[in-house]
Scaffold this active site. Structure first.
Site, PDB file in Angstrom:
ATOM      1  N   ARG A  72       0.843  -1.191   0.000  1.00 26.64           N
ATOM      2  CA  ARG A  72       0.000   0.000   0.000  1.00 26.64           C
ATOM      3  C   ARG A  72       0.880   1.244   0.000  1.00 26.64           C
ATOM      4  NH1 ARG A  72      -1.764   0.667   4.408  1.00 26.64           N
ATOM      5  NH2 ARG A  72      -1.041  -1.181   5.489  1.00 26.64           N
ATOM      6  N   TYR A 200      -1.232  -3.610  -7.081  1.00 23.76           N
ATOM      7  CA  TYR A 200      -1.026  -4.317  -5.813  1.00 23.76           C
ATOM      8  C   TYR A 200      -2.321  -4.377  -4.998  1.00 23.76           C
ATOM      9  CZ  TYR A 200      -0.244  -5.305  -1.002  1.00 23.76           C
ATOM     10  OH  TYR A 200      -0.395  -5.855   0.241  1.00 23.76           O
ATOM     11  N   LYS A 209      -9.498  -2.547   1.882  1.00 19.62           N
ATOM     12  CA  LYS A 209      -9.226  -1.415   2.760  1.00 19.62           C
ATOM     13  C   LYS A 209      -9.991  -0.161   2.320  1.00 19.62           C
ATOM     14  CE  LYS A 209      -6.984  -3.731   5.614  1.00 19.62           C
ATOM     15  NZ  LYS A 209      -5.692  -4.302   5.513  1.00 19.62           N
ATOM     16  N   HIS A 229     -10.359  -2.514  11.710  1.00 24.53           N
ATOM     17  CA  HIS A 229      -9.268  -3.360  11.197  1.00 24.53           C
ATOM     18  C   HIS A 229      -9.024  -4.485  12.202  1.00 24.53           C
ATOM     19  CE1 HIS A 229      -4.857  -3.409   9.501  1.00 24.53           C
ATOM     20  NE2 HIS A 229      -5.607  -4.330   8.945  1.00 24.53           N
ATOM     21  N   SER A 251      -1.092  -3.644  10.344  1.00 25.14           N
ATOM     22  CA  SER A 251      -0.754  -4.541   9.244  1.00 25.14           C
ATOM     23  C   SER A 251       0.503  -5.352   9.568  1.00 25.14           C
ATOM     24  CB  SER A 251      -0.515  -3.719   7.978  1.00 25.14           C
ATOM     25  OG  SER A 251      -1.688  -2.980   7.693  1.00 25.14           O
ATOM     26  N   CYS A 253       1.010  -7.571  11.829  1.00 20.85           N
ATOM     27  CA  CYS A 253       1.289  -7.711  13.261  1.00 20.85           C
ATOM     28  C   CYS A 253       0.541  -8.880  13.892  1.00 20.85           C
ATOM     29  CB  CYS A 253       0.974  -6.423  14.004  1.00 20.85           C
ATOM     30  SG  CYS A 253       2.138  -5.105  13.632  1.00 20.85           S
ATOM     31  N   ASP A 280      -9.153  -9.929   9.148  1.00 21.20           N
ATOM     32  CA  ASP A 280      -8.626  -8.588   8.862  1.00 21.20           C
ATOM     33  C   ASP A 280      -9.612  -7.456   9.159  1.00 21.20           C
ATOM     34  OD1 ASP A 280      -6.287  -7.154   7.852  1.00 21.20           O
ATOM     35  OD2 ASP A 280      -7.511  -6.617   6.132  1.00 21.20           O
ATOM     36  N   ARG A 374       1.989 -12.157  -0.728  1.00 21.19           N
ATOM     37  CA  ARG A 374       0.676 -12.507  -0.156  1.00 21.19           C
ATOM     38  C   ARG A 374       0.062 -13.726  -0.827  1.00 21.19           C
ATOM     39  NH1 ARG A 374      -1.597  -8.922   4.035  1.00 21.19           N
ATOM     40  NH2 ARG A 374       0.039  -7.371   4.274  1.00 21.19           N
TER      41      ARG A 374
HETATM   42  P1  GTP Z   1      -2.193  -7.816   7.441  1.00 20.30           P
HETATM   43  O1  GTP Z   1      -2.729  -8.835   6.510  1.00 20.30           O
HETATM   44  O2  GTP Z   1      -1.133  -6.969   6.833  1.00 20.30           O
HETATM   45  O3  GTP Z   1      -3.265  -6.964   8.064  1.00 20.30           O
HETATM   46  O4  GTP Z   1      -1.357  -8.595   8.594  1.00 20.30           O
HETATM   47  P2  GTP Z   1      -1.783  -9.461   9.872  1.00 20.30           P
HETATM   48  O5  GTP Z   1      -2.064  -8.556  11.030  1.00 20.30           O
HETATM   49  O6  GTP Z   1      -2.844 -10.433   9.521  1.00 20.30           O
HETATM   50  O7  GTP Z   1      -0.421 -10.217  10.241  1.00 20.30           O
HETATM   51  P3  GTP Z   1      -0.018 -11.777  10.115  1.00 20.30           P
HETATM   52  O8  GTP Z   1      -0.863 -12.651  10.991  1.00 20.30           O
HETATM   53  O9  GTP Z   1       0.049 -12.122   8.684  1.00 20.30           O
HETATM   54  O10 GTP Z   1       1.457 -11.762  10.734  1.00 20.30           O
HETATM   55  C1  GTP Z   1       2.495 -11.013  10.171  1.00 20.30           C
HETATM   56  C2  GTP Z   1       3.825 -11.396  10.742  1.00 20.30           C
HETATM   57  O11 GTP Z   1       3.826 -11.401  12.167  1.00 20.30           O
HETATM   58  C3  GTP Z   1       4.280 -12.785  10.299  1.00 20.30           C
HETATM   59  O12 GTP Z   1       5.612 -12.711   9.899  1.00 20.30           O
HETATM   60  C4  GTP Z   1       4.157 -13.616  11.552  1.00 20.30           C
HETATM   61  O13 GTP Z   1       5.114 -14.646  11.556  1.00 20.30           O
HETATM   62  C5  GTP Z   1       4.364 -12.611  12.681  1.00 20.30           C
HETATM   63  N1  GTP Z   1       3.617 -13.010  13.895  1.00 20.30           N
HETATM   64  C6  GTP Z   1       2.292 -13.284  13.955  1.00 20.30           C
HETATM   65  N2  GTP Z   1       1.920 -13.636  15.207  1.00 20.30           N
HETATM   66  C7  GTP Z   1       3.050 -13.585  15.969  1.00 20.30           C
HETATM   67  C8  GTP Z   1       3.319 -13.838  17.358  1.00 20.30           C
HETATM   68  O14 GTP Z   1       2.441 -14.183  18.151  1.00 20.30           O
HETATM   69  N3  GTP Z   1       4.603 -13.657  17.776  1.00 20.30           N
HETATM   70  C9  GTP Z   1       5.593 -13.248  16.917  1.00 20.30           C
HETATM   71  N4  GTP Z   1       6.824 -13.095  17.410  1.00 20.30           N
HETATM   72  N5  GTP Z   1       5.375 -13.019  15.592  1.00 20.30           N
HETATM   73  C10 GTP Z   1       4.126 -13.176  15.125  1.00 20.30           C
HETATM   74  C1  SPV Z   2      -2.861  -4.627   5.390  1.00 20.70           C
HETATM   75  O1  SPV Z   2      -1.878  -4.020   4.934  1.00 20.70           O
HETATM   76  O2  SPV Z   2      -3.371  -4.347   6.491  1.00 20.70           O
HETATM   77  C2  SPV Z   2      -3.449  -5.756   4.627  1.00 20.70           C
HETATM   78  C3  SPV Z   2      -3.005  -5.979   3.262  1.00 20.70           C
HETATM   79  O3  SPV Z   2      -4.334  -6.424   5.122  1.00 20.70           O
HETATM   80  S1  SPV Z   2      -3.640  -4.802   2.155  1.00 20.70           S
HETATM   81  O4  SPV Z   2      -4.740  -5.398   1.443  1.00 20.70           O
HETATM   82  O5  SPV Z   2      -2.550  -4.475   1.260  1.00 20.70           O
HETATM   83  O6  SPV Z   2      -4.097  -3.648   2.868  1.00 20.70           O
HETATM   84 MN    MN Z   3      -4.792  -5.771   7.263  1.00 25.65          MN
END
Ligand code: GTP
Ligand code: SPV
Ligand code: MN
Length: 593
Positions: A72, A200, A209, A229, A251, A253, A280, A374
């Site tokens: 983004r 993207y 979003k 979110h 994002s 996290c 999400d 992704r």
């Molecule tokens: P968006 O799709 O961007 O909104 O991301 P998201 O919030 O769904 O994050 P996602 O679950 O894909 O995690 C992103 C990163 O955080 C990955 O590299 C995971 O390995 C890491 N991660 C997720 N949960 C944990 C956790 O409990 N501990 C740690 N240390 N890392 C974590």
């Molecule tokens: C985020 O960045 O929080 C996502 C991926 O979930 S995107 O669709 O690029 O916003």
């Molecule tokens: Mn997201």
């Protein structure tokens, strides 16, 4: 081709856009498998996507975006409202007239020689009182195929809509993928989104979003609901009772990971289960019984690939084994499959990296997959998808959880004192930045409710909206509000908490708090668990009471610094700041003296 509706507001709008972008052809997407299959074939022929190994990854495809177009672009994302104050100090703003002039001048004639695809879609189960319709026009088959996974693309959306003009307009033009002319413009007053010069996901899957957060947050303010979110998950206890939690993390996290978590062995044995409703976005509204109910407006997962593996998120891995589109991951030429950093310890030796270059995982010193690569997978692929996923009313929420990446400062978990203080806790969220947005990674920035890049109006008014929603709730029925931090590090820079499945141990304490089953200690910032109340059975070799106490420690001098940062942030909003939040900040400073 046959139009799928006689709705005047839709037909007129499309006609206007056709005059602007001048497609050679117009194709209405009805969501049928035959139509989508024909588009997949066409996109394979043109090279836009590649078909993967049908035996190992049935129905799966790989796509690469342009190298300059992988996340983004927040600095090129605009909220175009008549009054600049309505967008607030945290959004980029343009006057609507100026915004339209700019994007229309770029979009003009850009479909020449191309096809316009008309995608009718629903955010939320079709027919749900919480769902909303949208139409996206695009010149990209990749966008059509992703939208068909991420949203409910169906002619029925138009039938349910009838003659109504309550639908969100979306125009996407790939143009030349010129980053200097890339704009993602939102016109909340017109229910309109226009996105140019990107391919993207977050910039072009306009249901996600752009609509489900930026436009929907604005709609929610005017219609007494909330667009957040947040993931939504259900925790089933051994008695078979399911409690639902919504959680907002910035994002990349951990939302997808938490939403699909596998309970640790000791919990599994007792009979605990976790069900995923969404990973999400949550749309939340008060139900007839006075509780808050949430739906997941999406139909699929657009998840971060790197770091997804058999240990961290087996359910995500199972979800991407069929009918999935992979973007910017490694293409393994040995068996025509995919790979990414953190999948396993066997990077392919004969492969193509996310930039399209030859790549040998064993010898290369550059990463094969982009850190924001992704997968787009149907939600129904997920082994732990909740039975309530399609429930038109949504699920009742017991707890709301905020969290971010903080190497120091924020404890593993704490609870707010009440709803208004919970809004304060959400408003003071801050997190180290990730690869999900273009720009520097690892810098702490304030990200209230994980909505900084996604709030479609003035953040201070958004906080006031939260407080106003709270006023309509009976305190006994309002969700309890918490903050978590899985990312606290020790002196050696190592994560102190094992995270992933073990996060259920913290959610367990959260549910116990909601049920009044466990005591907590009141501190300067809110209610904290006693270390012995976090269940560490089975992970004693990684965590002990001593390390838990460290993760729960509140460093008053760091928090005093933090309070200064919060005050500075709040000051941007001037007299729009809700007084309840100013008061909570004053109390916090007082407590830390
Ligand atoms: P968006 O799709 O961007 O909104 O991301 P998201 O919030 O769904 O994050 P996602 O679950 O894909 O995690 C992103 C990163 O955080 C990955 O590299 C995971 O390995 C890491 N991660 C997720 N949960 C944990 C956790 O409990 N501990 C740690 N240390 N890392 C974590
Ligand atoms: C985020 O960045 O929080 C996502 C991926 O979930 S995107 O669709 O690029 O916003
Ligand atoms: Mn997201």
């Amino acid at each position: 081709m046959e139009k799928l509706t006689s709705n005047k507001s839709i037909l007129n709008w499309i006609e206007e856009k056709v005059d602007l972008v001048k497609p050679d052809e117009i194709v209405w997407i009805d969501g049928s498998q035959e139509q989508l299959e024909a588009l997949r074939e066409q996109a394979c022929k043109s090279g836009e996507i590649k078909k993967l190994n049908e035996e190992k990854l049935p129905g799966c495809y790989i796509h690469r975006t342009a190298v300059n177009d992988v996340a983004r672009v927040e600095h090129r994302t605009f909220i175009c409202t008549s009054d600049k104050e309505q967008a607030g100090p945290t959004n980029n703003w343009m006057a609507p007239e100026e915004g339209y002039d700019l994007v229309y001048s770029i979009a003009k004639d850009s479909y020449k020689g191309r096809t316009m695809y008309v995608i009718p879609y629903s955010m939320g189960p079709i027919g749900s009182p919480l769902a909303k319709a949208g139409i996206e026009l695009t010149d990209s088959i990749y966008v059509v195929l992703n939208m068909a996974i991420m949203t409910r693309v169906d002619k029925k959306v138009l039938d349910v809509l009838g003659d109504s003009d309550d639908w969100v307009r979306g125009l996407h033009c790939r143009c030349d993928i010129d980053e200097e002319k890339r704009y993602i413009c939102h016109f909340p007053e017109d229910n309109t989104i226009i996105s140019v010069n990107s391919g993207y996901g977050g910039n072009v899957l306009l249901g996600k979003k752009c609509f489900a957060l930026r436009i929907a947050s604005y709609q929610g303010k005017n219609e007494e609901w909330m667009a957040e979110h947040m993931l939504i998950l259900g925790i089933e206890n051994p008695r078979g009772e399911v409690k639902y939690i919504c959680a907002a993390f910035p994002s990349a996290c951990g939302k997808t990971n938490l939403a699909m978590l596998i309970p640790p062995e000791t919990y599994k044995k007792k009979g605990y289960k976790v069900w995923c409703v969404g990973d999400d976005i949550a749309w939340i509204r008060k139900g007839e019984d006075g509780r808050l109910y949430a739906i997941n407006p999406e139909y699929g997962f657009f998840g971060v690939a790197p770091g997804t593996n058999e240990k961290s998120n087996p359910n995500a891995l199972k979800s991407v084994r069929k009918n999935t589109i992979f973007t910017n991951v490694v293409h393994n030429l040995e068996d025509n499959t995919v790979w990414w950093e953190g999948l396993d310890k066997n990077p392919p030796q004969n492969a193509i990296d996310w930039k399209g270059n030859k790549w040998n995982g064993k010898e290369s010193d550059v990463t094969g997959a982009h850190p924001n690569s992704r997968f787009t997978a149907p939600a129904t692929n997920c082994p732990c998808i909740s039975d309530e996923f399609e429930n038109l009313k949504g699920v009742p929420i017991s707890a709301i959880v905020f969290g971010g990446r903080r190497a120091k400062l924020a404890p593993l978990v704490y609870q707010s004192k009440d709803w208004d203080h919970g809004v304060f806790v959400g408003s003071i969220m801050a997190s180290e930045t990730t690869a999900a947005a273009a720009g520097a990674v690892g810098v702490v920035r304030r990200d209230p409710m994980a909505m900084l890049p996604f709030c479609g109006y003035n953040m201070a008014d958004y906080w006031q909206h939260w407080i106003d929603i709270g006023k309509t709730l009976d305190p006994d029925k309002a969700p309890k509000i918490f903050n978590v931090n899985w990312f606290r590090k020790d002196e050696d820079g190592k994560f102190m908490w094992p995270g992933f499945g073990d996060n259920l141990r913290v959610l367990d304490w959260i549910i116990d708090r909601c049920e009044g089953n466990v005591e907590a200690q009141e501190t300067e910032i809110g209610f904290l668990p006693k270390a012995q109340d976090i269940n560490i059975e089975g992970i004693e070799d990684e965590v002990n009471i001593g390390s838990l106490e460290k993760m729960l420690n509140i460093d008053a001098s760091l928090w005093r610094e933090e309070a200064k940062g919060i005050e500075e942030f709040y000051s941007k909003f001037g007299d729009r700041m809700p007084s309840a939040l100013n008061k909570s900040l004053k109390d916090l400073k007082e407590n830390l003296k």
